[in-house]
Motif scaffolding. Structure first.
Motif, PDB file in Angstrom:
ATOM      1  N   PHE A   1      16.993  12.663   0.415  1.00  0.00           N
ATOM      2  CA  PHE A   1      16.861  13.238   1.621  1.00  0.00           C
ATOM      3  C   PHE A   1      15.731  13.400   2.317  1.00  0.00           C
ATOM      4  CE2 PHE A   1      20.459  15.274  -0.742  1.00  0.00           C
ATOM      5  CZ  PHE A   1      21.365  14.554  -0.387  1.00  0.00           C
ATOM      6  N   SER A   2      15.553  12.646   3.803  1.00  0.00           N
ATOM      7  CA  SER A   2      14.558  12.971   4.492  1.00  0.00           C
ATOM      8  C   SER A   2      14.062  14.393   4.962  1.00  0.00           C
ATOM      9  CB  SER A   2      14.555  11.898   5.635  1.00  0.00           C
ATOM     10  OG  SER A   2      15.624  12.152   6.512  1.00  0.00           O
ATOM     11  N   VAL A   3      15.038  15.209   5.036  1.00  0.00           N
ATOM     12  CA  VAL A   3      14.790  16.615   5.405  1.00  0.00           C
ATOM     13  C   VAL A   3      15.045  17.392   4.296  1.00  0.00           C
ATOM     14  CG1 VAL A   3      15.527  18.415   6.973  1.00  0.00           C
ATOM     15  CG2 VAL A   3      15.538  16.050   7.640  1.00  0.00           C
ATOM     16  N   PRO A   4      14.309  18.377   3.728  1.00  0.00           N
ATOM     17  CA  PRO A   4      14.483  19.174   2.578  1.00  0.00           C
ATOM     18  C   PRO A   4      16.047  20.006   2.938  1.00  0.00           C
ATOM     19  CG  PRO A   4      12.311  19.906   3.560  1.00  0.00           C
ATOM     20  CD  PRO A   4      13.143  18.719   4.505  1.00  0.00           C
ATOM     21  N   GLN A   5      16.744  20.087   1.633  1.00  0.00           N
ATOM     22  CA  GLN A   5      18.283  20.617   2.105  1.00  0.00           C
ATOM     23  C   GLN A   5      18.189  22.244   1.984  1.00  0.00           C
ATOM     24  OE1 GLN A   5      21.154  18.255   2.678  1.00  0.00           O
ATOM     25  NE2 GLN A   5      19.216  17.525   3.539  1.00  0.00           N
ATOM     26  N   GLU A   6      17.550  22.798   3.134  1.00  0.00           N
ATOM     27  CA  GLU A   6      17.444  24.270   3.265  1.00  0.00           C
ATOM     28  C   GLU A   6      17.707  24.760   4.589  1.00  0.00           C
ATOM     29  OE1 GLU A   6      13.716  24.751   1.490  1.00  0.00           O
ATOM     30  OE2 GLU A   6      12.494  24.635   3.228  1.00  0.00           O
ATOM     31  N   ARG A   7      18.124  25.727   4.876  1.00  0.00           N
ATOM     32  CA  ARG A   7      18.253  26.527   6.250  1.00  0.00           C
ATOM     33  C   ARG A   7      16.954  26.918   6.508  1.00  0.00           C
ATOM     34  NH1 ARG A   7      20.390  32.047   8.068  1.00  0.00           N
ATOM     35  NH2 ARG A   7      20.251  32.286   5.613  1.00  0.00           N
TER      36      ARG A   7
ATOM     37  N   ASP B   1      25.040  22.337   7.907  1.00  0.00           N
ATOM     38  CA  ASP B   1      26.276  21.743   8.736  1.00  0.00           C
ATOM     39  C   ASP B   1      27.505  21.876   7.834  1.00  0.00           C
ATOM     40  OD1 ASP B   1      27.985  20.403  10.433  1.00  0.00           O
ATOM     41  OD2 ASP B   1      27.013  18.651  10.283  1.00  0.00           O
ATOM     42  N   LEU B   2      28.422  22.880   8.294  1.00  0.00           N
ATOM     43  CA  LEU B   2      29.644  22.969   7.410  1.00  0.00           C
ATOM     44  C   LEU B   2      30.768  22.091   8.236  1.00  0.00           C
ATOM     45  CD1 LEU B   2      29.650  26.502   5.897  1.00  0.00           C
ATOM     46  CD2 LEU B   2      29.024  24.296   4.927  1.00  0.00           C
ATOM     47  N   GLY B   3      30.429  21.333   9.457  1.00  0.00           N
ATOM     48  CA  GLY B   3      31.619  20.663  10.039  1.00  0.00           C
ATOM     49  C   GLY B   3      31.513  19.275  10.277  1.00  0.00           C
ATOM     50  N   CYS B   4      30.187  18.730  10.091  1.00  0.00           N
ATOM     51  CA  CYS B   4      30.283  17.243  10.033  1.00  0.00           C
ATOM     52  C   CYS B   4      30.827  16.546  11.212  1.00  0.00           C
ATOM     53  CB  CYS B   4      31.060  16.777   8.527  1.00  0.00           C
ATOM     54  SG  CYS B   4      30.109  16.770   7.271  1.00  0.00           S
ATOM     55  N   GLY B   5      30.381  17.158  12.237  1.00  0.00           N
ATOM     56  CA  GLY B   5      30.934  16.723  13.815  1.00  0.00           C
ATOM     57  C   GLY B   5      32.496  16.525  13.492  1.00  0.00           C
ATOM     58  N   ILE B   6      33.094  17.556  13.035  1.00  0.00           N
ATOM     59  CA  ILE B   6      34.667  17.595  12.553  1.00  0.00           C
ATOM     60  C   ILE B   6      35.009  16.382  11.817  1.00  0.00           C
ATOM     61  CG2 ILE B   6      37.178  17.470  13.387  1.00  0.00           C
ATOM     62  CD1 ILE B   6      36.204  18.966  15.826  1.00  0.00           C
ATOM     63  N   GLY B   7      34.309  16.592  10.494  1.00  0.00           N
ATOM     64  CA  GLY B   7      34.902  15.662   9.183  1.00  0.00           C
ATOM     65  C   GLY B   7      34.328  14.199   9.290  1.00  0.00           C
ATOM     66  N   VAL B   8      33.364  13.855  10.294  1.00  0.00           N
ATOM     67  CA  VAL B   8      32.918  12.346  10.358  1.00  0.00           C
ATOM     68  C   VAL B   8      31.887  12.046   9.138  1.00  0.00           C
ATOM     69  CG1 VAL B   8      31.746  10.910  11.857  1.00  0.00           C
ATOM     70  CG2 VAL B   8      33.537  12.330  12.633  1.00  0.00           C
TER      71      VAL B   8
ATOM     72  N   ALA C   1      25.132  29.392   2.854  1.00  0.00           N
ATOM     73  CA  ALA C   1      26.174  29.410   3.859  1.00  0.00           C
ATOM     74  C   ALA C   1      27.101  30.618   3.798  1.00  0.00           C
ATOM     75  CB  ALA C   1      26.657  28.153   4.133  1.00  0.00           C
ATOM     76  N   ALA C   2      27.681  30.946   2.749  1.00  0.00           N
ATOM     77  CA  ALA C   2      28.541  31.778   2.358  1.00  0.00           C
ATOM     78  C   ALA C   2      27.887  33.504   2.508  1.00  0.00           C
ATOM     79  CB  ALA C   2      29.227  31.518   0.994  1.00  0.00           C
ATOM     80  N   SER C   3      26.625  33.270   2.164  1.00  0.00           N
ATOM     81  CA  SER C   3      26.046  34.702   2.180  1.00  0.00           C
ATOM     82  C   SER C   3      25.737  35.025   3.983  1.00  0.00           C
ATOM     83  CB  SER C   3      24.526  34.917   1.744  1.00  0.00           C
ATOM     84  OG  SER C   3      24.767  34.327   0.375  1.00  0.00           O
ATOM     85  N   VAL C   4      25.464  34.054   4.509  1.00  0.00           N
ATOM     86  CA  VAL C   4      25.656  34.331   6.042  1.00  0.00           C
ATOM     87  C   VAL C   4      27.041  34.606   6.605  1.00  0.00           C
ATOM     88  CG1 VAL C   4      25.200  33.227   8.323  1.00  0.00           C
ATOM     89  CG2 VAL C   4      23.735  32.558   6.549  1.00  0.00           C
ATOM     90  N   LEU C   5      28.071  34.016   6.086  1.00  0.00           N
ATOM     91  CA  LEU C   5      29.373  34.440   6.535  1.00  0.00           C
ATOM     92  C   LEU C   5      29.602  35.758   6.083  1.00  0.00           C
ATOM     93  CD1 LEU C   5      31.417  30.906   5.889  1.00  0.00           C
ATOM     94  CD2 LEU C   5      30.410  31.756   8.097  1.00  0.00           C
ATOM     95  N   GLU C   6      29.243  35.998   4.787  1.00  0.00           N
ATOM     96  CA  GLU C   6      29.319  37.394   4.491  1.00  0.00           C
ATOM     97  C   GLU C   6      28.723  38.547   5.161  1.00  0.00           C
ATOM     98  OE1 GLU C   6      30.255  36.591  -0.409  1.00  0.00           O
ATOM     99  OE2 GLU C   6      28.175  36.877   0.349  1.00  0.00           O
ATOM    100  N   GLU C   7      27.674  38.212   5.640  1.00  0.00           N
ATOM    101  CA  GLU C   7      26.850  38.904   6.855  1.00  0.00           C
ATOM    102  C   GLU C   7      27.677  39.301   7.902  1.00  0.00           C
ATOM    103  OE1 GLU C   7      22.748  37.078   5.583  1.00  0.00           O
ATOM    104  OE2 GLU C   7      23.201  37.446   7.968  1.00  0.00           O
ATOM    105  N   ALA C   8      28.041  38.047   8.576  1.00  0.00           N
ATOM    106  CA  ALA C   8      29.127  38.036   9.270  1.00  0.00           C
ATOM    107  C   ALA C   8      30.173  39.182   9.467  1.00  0.00           C
ATOM    108  CB  ALA C   8      29.379  36.791   9.962  1.00  0.00           C
ATOM    109  N   PHE C   9      30.823  38.824   8.171  1.00  0.00           N
ATOM    110  CA  PHE C   9      32.061  39.781   8.209  1.00  0.00           C
ATOM    111  C   PHE C   9      31.484  41.341   7.925  1.00  0.00           C
ATOM    112  CE2 PHE C   9      34.237  36.316   5.005  1.00  0.00           C
ATOM    113  CZ  PHE C   9      34.445  35.646   6.294  1.00  0.00           C
TER     114      PHE C   9
END
Ligand SMILES: *Cc1c(COP(=O)(O)O)cnc(C)c1O
Length: 445
Positions: free
Chosen positions: A3-9, A61-68, A429-437
């Motif tokens: 990957f050309s970008v480190p896989q981290e938020r 990205d948990l959307g992939c431009g709607i699954g693309v 990503a799941a931790s962010v969603l748990e924070e949102a909840f």
């Protein structure tokens, strides 16, 4: 895979950042309001499961431009194949003077689509165009007119496919009239109807018999896993019964695999999970790593019922898009991406599978492969809770996680990451969603 970008938020500014805000101001003066946006965060580049915005923020990205971008963003093999083709030949129009890439994609589609029989394909530009062509082909083959689609279906945004799409808002409102002879029939929605596959199929078939009549129907379109409809996965046995009914009544059974096909659910095509072989299959979104390409593939006698010149289009099966698709097919095989999608499923179940028990506004968590839905309800009921989804989506996007909305009541969160996503990113990503909840629960109290 490298990957050309480190896989981290990584967040450097608030979201949207200043460069996104400036672009948004220009956009409002130049782009139609009708092209609504989920998050006004402008992207610059990406790699794997990470998108980098114009302010240097790295988002999951948990959307992939709607699954693309199922195989990940800006994959270097796909980029190399497309760029080599772009400097060799970009267009002839296959129906004027053909080229090999188109034939190779059709050969591969015959191999990977379900069914051990002679097949043919037509290549077009978009999912909606594939669905439209499948309608034309089925009508020509059967000599019948009626087209049946399921409740909660999404089949596209052209006039014909809008008519086959279930919900009126925002896709259809005010934009009719729509073509006739299109019928929506009840689907199997286990969380909401509690029916077995056989019971739900009996209900669907009874509706058809009492409202339409089998002998009128050219084609029955199904999404084996409904995408925009809210990741609705019909109960086991449902599609078996429907496909048997179609065969017995001379109806062309069409699997719209535009969203769920091409490795997303851990199989080449999601109908394989139901053990059913459709007559025709439509493919698009994930087929070419982001390049526009779509297809109708199916039984030779049905596909060949159309007279030469009866189907086609200027850009259909473009040389660059087909080169990209061939690279995607190779990559899925070389890197075992069907298995990668199955692994994503295991990681998601392990991380988010108990959310319906843990959070009272989560009614259901469901999914297959890298295609999951979380349905929000009012606590203690099954009443849809679109406000909860809106809140969680806003929280997630402003904290660097792109997730999608879905569902006829706008109450289902769609999680569709690249199949190359790491366990660390899913966890983050799941931790962010748990924070949102937690923030949502605090707001309600
Ligand atoms: C996205 C989608 C379409 C329409 O595809 P476009 O390329 O947007 O025209 C059709 N059917 C399904 C199941 C889809 O998810």
């Amino acid at each position: 895979m490298t990957f050309s970008v480190p896989q981290e938020r990584k967040l450097l500014t608030e979201l949207p950042g200043p460069n996104s805000v400036a672009l948004q101001e220009r956009r409002l003066k130049s782009v139609s309001r009708g092209a609504g946006t989920l998050a006004n965060i402008y992207m610059d580049h990406g790699s794997g499961a990470i998108l980098v915005d114009v302010d240097g923020n790295q988002l999951i990205d948990l959307g992939c431009g709607i699954g693309v971008t199922t195989i990940g963003h800006a994959n270097e093999d796909v980029a190399a194949a497309a760029s080599a083709q772009a400097s060799k030949l970009t267009h002839t129009l296959f129906t004027v003077t053909p080229y090999e890439n188109y034939v190779r994609v059709a050969e591969k589609l015959a191999e990977i689509t379900p069914g051990d029989f002679e097949k043919r394909s037509i290549l077009v530009n978009s999912g909606a165009e594939a669905v439209e062509n499948a309608v034309k082909i089925a009508r020509k083959f059967t000599g019948r007119r009626a087209i049946v689609a399921l409740d909660h279906a999404f089949h596209g945004r052209t006039n014909l496919t809008m008519a086959m799409t279930y919900r009126p808002w925002p896709e259809r409102a005010g934009m009719g009239p729509f073509p006739g002879e299109i019928y929506s029939v009840p689907v199997s929605y286990p969380y909401r109807d509690g029916l077995s596959g056989e019971e739900a199929a009996a209900k669907t078939i009874d509706y058809i018999e009492t409202h339409i009549g089998a002998s009128e129907i050219a084609a029955f379109f199904v999404e084996p896993i409904q995408g925009d409809g809210g990741i609705v996965i019909p109960a086991p046995g449902y599609f078996t019964a429907l496909s048997e009914y179609c065969t017995a009544n001379g109806i062309v059974f069409v699997a719209d695999e535009i969203q769920a096909g091409i490795a997303r659910t851990g199989a080449w095509y999601s109908i394989e999970h139901h053990g059913v072989v459709p007559d025709l299959v439509t493919t698009a979104k994930g087929i070419a790593g982001g390049f526009p390409l779509a297809a109708v593939t199916g039984r030779a006698e049905i596909m060949d019922a159309v007279q030469p010149g009866g189907i086609g289009g200027t850009f259909g099966g473009n040389p660059v898009s087909t080169a990209a698709a061939l690279a995607v097919f190779d990559l899925i095989e070389r890197d075992n991406l069907l298995e990668a999608a199955q692994n994503v499923e295991r990681m998601l179940w392990a991380r988010i599978g108990d959310w319906a028990e843990r959070f009272d506004f989560v009614g259901d968590v469901r999914g297959k492969g890298a295609m999951f839905g979380i349905e929000f309800v009012l606590p203690g009921t099954k009443t849809p809770n679109p406000e909860a989804l809106t809140f969680v989506l806003k929280y997630a996007t402003t904290h660097g996680v792109i997730v999608l909305d879905a569902g006829s009541w706008d109450s289902v969160m769609r999680i569709m990451p690249s199949v190359v996503i790491s366990e660390e990113l899913i966890d983050d990503a799941a931790s962010v969603l748990e924070e949102a909840f937690a923030a949502l629960a605090a707001q309600v109290d």
